[in-house]
Write an enzyme that holds these catalytic residues in place. Structure first.
Site, PDB file in Angstrom:
ATOM      1  N   GLU A  45       0.807  -1.222   0.000  1.00 54.24           N
ATOM      2  CA  GLU A  45       0.000   0.000   0.000  1.00 54.24           C
ATOM      3  C   GLU A  45       0.848   1.283   0.000  1.00 54.24           C
ATOM      4  O   GLU A  45       0.694   2.150   0.864  1.00 54.24           O
ATOM      5  CB  GLU A  45      -0.988  -0.017   1.166  1.00 54.24           C
ATOM      6  CG  GLU A  45      -1.980  -1.178   1.057  1.00 54.24           C
ATOM      7  CD  GLU A  45      -3.102  -1.134   2.088  1.00 54.24           C
ATOM      8  OE1 GLU A  45      -3.051  -0.302   3.011  1.00 54.24           O
ATOM      9  OE2 GLU A  45      -4.037  -1.947   1.954  1.00 54.24           O
ATOM     10  N   GLU A  51      -5.138  -8.512  -0.458  1.00 53.75           N
ATOM     11  CA  GLU A  51      -5.896  -8.378   0.793  1.00 53.75           C
ATOM     12  C   GLU A  51      -7.340  -8.062   0.426  1.00 53.75           C
ATOM     13  O   GLU A  51      -7.579  -7.250  -0.469  1.00 53.75           O
ATOM     14  CB  GLU A  51      -5.389  -7.225   1.675  1.00 53.75           C
ATOM     15  CG  GLU A  51      -4.016  -7.389   2.270  1.00 53.75           C
ATOM     16  CD  GLU A  51      -3.630  -6.166   3.120  1.00 53.75           C
ATOM     17  OE1 GLU A  51      -4.555  -5.433   3.568  1.00 53.75           O
ATOM     18  OE2 GLU A  51      -2.430  -5.955   3.309  1.00 53.75           O
TER      19      GLU A  51
END
Length: 506
Positions: free
Chosen positions: A159, A276
């Site tokens: 991220e 995820e």
């Protein structure tokens, strides 16, 4: 008559749902509770890869600079990596390698994330970072074999589009990190898989610019990755949060976004890994523990393979410390299991998926019908949920199906086994509440919770008429149910007479 389910398959069930599962920080895998939990997950579900943060962090101790004879050098130490990956392989699971976070001894700054303080700054030396990547990947190849490690995707960072995970969310700096890392990996072996950018929801243009960067500079990329969550801003309470949820279909939209964005680019057609996904992005949201959550995610888990090559549930266990040490057994953790291996309702969605056949006969908004090579029909059905509430759901949703049974082809019988979790079945979170929400349950209470966590099983014998079985299901509130129908080969002896069980005469 129920809705007609055709005899001929409409497609094959993707196994993208089991390709990968998430985990807490890498060194947690050294703990007994973690390994006991993963062993249970593998026995009853069987994921192929496992992905989590912290492989290169200080707690794993790979990057070890030292001085000798007036010069600085670095020793790369793989003591903990070996223990963890060996344990993974013994349990039939392989790493989905995430390269991060930055060792403090190599970091350019002090910014960290999480309770366990993962450093999220770029390296102070890209040469030394490349050496660290090269040494780590080469060690994995030397220890586990090139053919095997070629099957382990290697993802660069996590991220980077969020300031919490990459200093200032500096896109150009991430592109440089990715280029150095991917080039280093390909120098070891061209068949190793490397990809990114592992972005969180909300910065979709990052994927487009990542593709442009890789194409313009001819940077190697074998897959693209992103994450998917469907919750709103956190409303904090002590030791937890509450959040609104978007409809579950938004998760499928996020799964499909990379293919849509990359269409017509040089990266079109690359595998898409959702590394995820969950409802909430918080590890302290009690929605994760509920029957509502299982029914909410059932259509996503059942149909995600239509949109991505994998989608990794975040995470397999509540052995997870990003927000600190959990304060109670049920605390809203991401896991399919609590500490001490209590199965949450969502665990059973995955366990039910494992028992589906490979041939899809029908897909609807509330069910998935499959058949396996033996002729067994498996129906996964779920009660639709309303994200505006109430979270306890409403009982009475009906699923009526007319199912083909290839054996026997004329009249006969089928054996039905139904396994269910709902507000009242297989719901350890509800039982924990009824026990008074003990933060540290006694051994007896843990036994009770393990028993209440098991699905309710029912069985029956249904007639097969004209090669079909009529199935009429009425679902409990927030129920997810698996119905398995197998043809009966009746071997009852001619002399069997149930009326004589108490000694009666014929």
């Amino acid at each position: 008559m129920g809705d007609h389910v055709p005899e001929q398959p409409t497609g094959s069930l993707s196994d993208a749902w089991r390709y990968c599962v998430g985990t807490g920080e890498f060194p947690l895998a050294l703990r007994r509770d973690y390994q006991d939990s993963l062993a249970l997950i593998q026995r009853e579900i069987g994921f192929r890869h496992i992905r989590g943060h912290g492989l290169l962090g200080d707690a794993v101790g790979v990057h070890r600079p030292y001085e000798w004879a007036g010069r600085r050098d670095v020793r790369h130490v793989f003591t903990y990596i070996d223990q963890v990956v060996d344990a993974y392989r013994e349990l039939g699971i392989a790493p989905f390698v995430e390269l991060g976070f930055m060792p403090s001894t190599l970091a350019s700054g002090t910014q960290t994330v999480f309770w366990w303080q993962g450093n999220v700054t770029p390296p102070s030396s890209y040469r030394e970072w490349a050496d660290l990547v090269r040494a780590t990947v080469r060690h994995l190849v030397d220890r586990y074999g090139l053919d095997e490690v070629r099957t382990w995707p290697i993802e660069v960072w996590n991220e980077p589009n969020l300031k919490d995970f990459w200093l200032d969310a500096d896109e150009a700096a991430y592109h440089h990190l990715y280029e150095v890392t991917a080039t280093t990996i390909k120098e070891i072996d061209a068949g190793l898989q490397v990809g990114g950018p592992a972005i969180s929801p909300g910065s979709d243009d990052w994927m487009v610019r990542f593709a442009e960067f890789c194409a313009t500079r001819d940077v190697p990329v074998d897959f693209v990755s992103r994450h998917a969550y469907s919750s709103g801003p956190a409303q904090h309470v002590p030791f937890g949060v509450h959040q609104t949820l978007a409809p579950a279909a938004t998760l499928l939209e996020q799964f499909g976004k990379p293919r849509e964005q990359l269409r017509g680019t040089p990266l079109a057609g690359l595998p898409v890994h959702i590394t995820e996904f969950n409802s909430s992005y918080r590890p302290d949201n009690p929605i994760h523990d509920t029957a509502f959550h299982a029914a909410y995610l059932a259509p996503v888990i059942a149909r995600g393979g239509e949109h991505a090559d994998s989608y990794s549930y975040w995470t397999f266990s509540d052995m997870f410390e990003e927000a600190g040490v959990p304060a109670a057994l049920f605390h809203g953790g991401f896991g399919l299991l609590t500490h001490r291996q209590i199965k949450k309702p969502t665990f059973h969605v995955y366990a039910f998926m494992r028992r589906l056949g490979s041939a899809i006969l029908r897909q609807d908004d509330d069910c998935l019908v499959t058949r396996d090579d033996s002729g067994r029909i498996a129906v996964l059905a779920w009660a639709p949920v309303d994200v505006t509430g109430p979270v306890g759901g409403v009982a009475g949703h009906r699923v009526s199906l007319s199912l083909p049974m290839s054996h026997p082809t004329v009249d006969g019988a089928a054996f039905l086994l139904r396994s269910s979790v709902s507000e009242t079945m297989g719901n350890a979170w509800a039982a924990w509440g009824e026990l008074g929400r003990p933060a540290s349950p006694t051994p007896r209470q843990l036994d009770i919770l393990r028993e209440t966590a098991e699905p309710v099983r029912r069985h029956a014998r249904l007639p097969v008429v004209g090669g079909r079985v009529e199935l009429d299901l009425v679902l409990d509130a927030n129920e997810v149910t698996l119905v398995e129908l197998s043809p009966v080969a009746d071997e009852t002896p001619q002399w069997w007479d149930e009326s004589r069980l108490l000694g009666g005469t014929p």
